[in-house]
Enzyme design. Structure first.
Site, short mmCIF file in Angstrom:
data_model
loop_
_atom_site.label_atom_id
_atom_site.label_comp_id
_atom_site.label_asym_id
_atom_site.label_seq_id
_atom_site.Cartn_x
_atom_site.Cartn_y
_atom_site.Cartn_z
CB THR A 1 -0.86 0.01 1.28
OG1 THR A 1 -1.84 -1.01 1.16
CG2 THR A 1 -1.55 1.33 1.51
NE ARG B 1 -8.96 -7.54 2.15
CZ ARG B 1 -7.92 -6.73 2.30
NH1 ARG B 1 -7.59 -5.92 1.33
NH2 ARG B 1 -7.22 -6.73 3.41
#
Ligand code: ASP
Length: 288
Positions: free
Chosen positions: A164, A192
């Site tokens: 990330t 998700r």
């Protein structure tokens, strides 16, 4: 107030292309810090910094995002300021820069988060063109493993995940902001949503500081990592808050914080974390 920009490019147990990452981390810092130098607000600095990393294929955000179990990319992104502005997209597909769409949610709608098809439709309305963020490298890997991916899931996750990208900043007026963007976890179930777009999960900002986390999203959300760090900022500085949540929370993750006094916290319990910091006369990047 002396402007500060801190960025992250993921945390985990394996290091992919650390040299390449350092180059993009450097570019990201330059691009974001220029905004602060020109007197712009922290929000524009963090968004600029994240765009550079979304466009770099070595990070798991924007171009380079990992595929889900069906081989499709679904991305999460969010922005927040110390003034309480918030915007997020979840499980968005077919856009180049999810962070720009999250910005549009924040400033052009009354909502806080748009997800899935609705987020894609909104992105088109806002002029974000159709774009496939899946790189050839990840397409090949997915194809190669497709027939056996059920038994390979854990191995593949450990190879390609937890990258990330994010940034926190304080500007010369003392305003703070955070931006965060991810492709999620390798081979996740379609639909998700991780911690990245969840207020208080992977992201939080208040008058006390700006906070971004990377790592195992389910663990980060479950323990409300970013809000927990924000609560600690009530009586402590950013450095302490970052170290304390890392010590107390049982999850694999890393965190960056800049507090209202410009104190920076960077901590992680994973083997590596990719991050960088820039002030007027100091710059550091760590690719792994
Ligand atoms: N936190 C992200 C997620 O779980 C993964 C990452 O940090 O790369 O979606």
């Amino acid at each position: 107030m002396e402007p500060i920009l801190v960025i992250l490019g993921g945390s985990g147990s394996k290091i992919r292309n650390p040299e390449e990452r350092e180059i993009y981390l450097g570019e990201s810092l330059e691009s974001g810090f220029l905004e602060l130098k020109e007197g712009k607000e922290a929000l524009s600095a963090v968004v600029k910094a994240v765009i550079v990393m979304e466009d770099a294929p070595c990070f798991n955000a924007g171009t380079g995002s990992v595929p889900n179990l069906l081989g499709e990319v679904e991305m999460d992104a969010s922005v927040m300021t110390s003034e309480g502005l918030f915007g997020a997209v979840a499980a968005i597909r077919d856009v180049k820069n999810p962070i720009k769409v999250a910005m549009d949610v924040a400033v052009k709608t009354e909502h806080l988060m748009l997800a899935g098809d609705g987020a894609v439709r909104f992105a088109r309305l806002m002029g974000h063109k159709k774009y496939d963020p899946l790189t050839d490298e990840l397409k090949e890997l997915y194809k190669e493993k497709k027939s056996s991916y059920y038994k390979d899931i854990d191995r593949m996750r450990s190879l390609y995940s937890l990258e990330t990208v994010g940034a926190v900043a304080i500007d010369r007026f003392g305003g703070m902001a955070v931006a965060l963007s991810t492709g999620g976890i390798m081979l996740h179930l379609p639909g998700r949503v991780g911690d990245t777009p969840i207020i208080g999960g992977g992201i939080y900002a208040s008058q006390r500081g700006a906070i971004a986390a990377t790592g195992h999203g389910e663990g980060i959300m479950r323990h409300m990592v970013a809000k927990r760090a924000d609560d600690l900022l009530d009586k402590h500085n950013g450095e302490y808050a970052a170290e304390e949540v890392i010590k107390k929370v049982e999850a694999d993750f890393g965190i960056i914080i800049v507090d209202r006094d410009g104190k920076v916290g960077v901590a992680y319990n994973t083997k590596y974390m990719c991050w960088g910091i820039k002030t007027e006369d100091y710059k550091k990047v760590q690719g792994a």
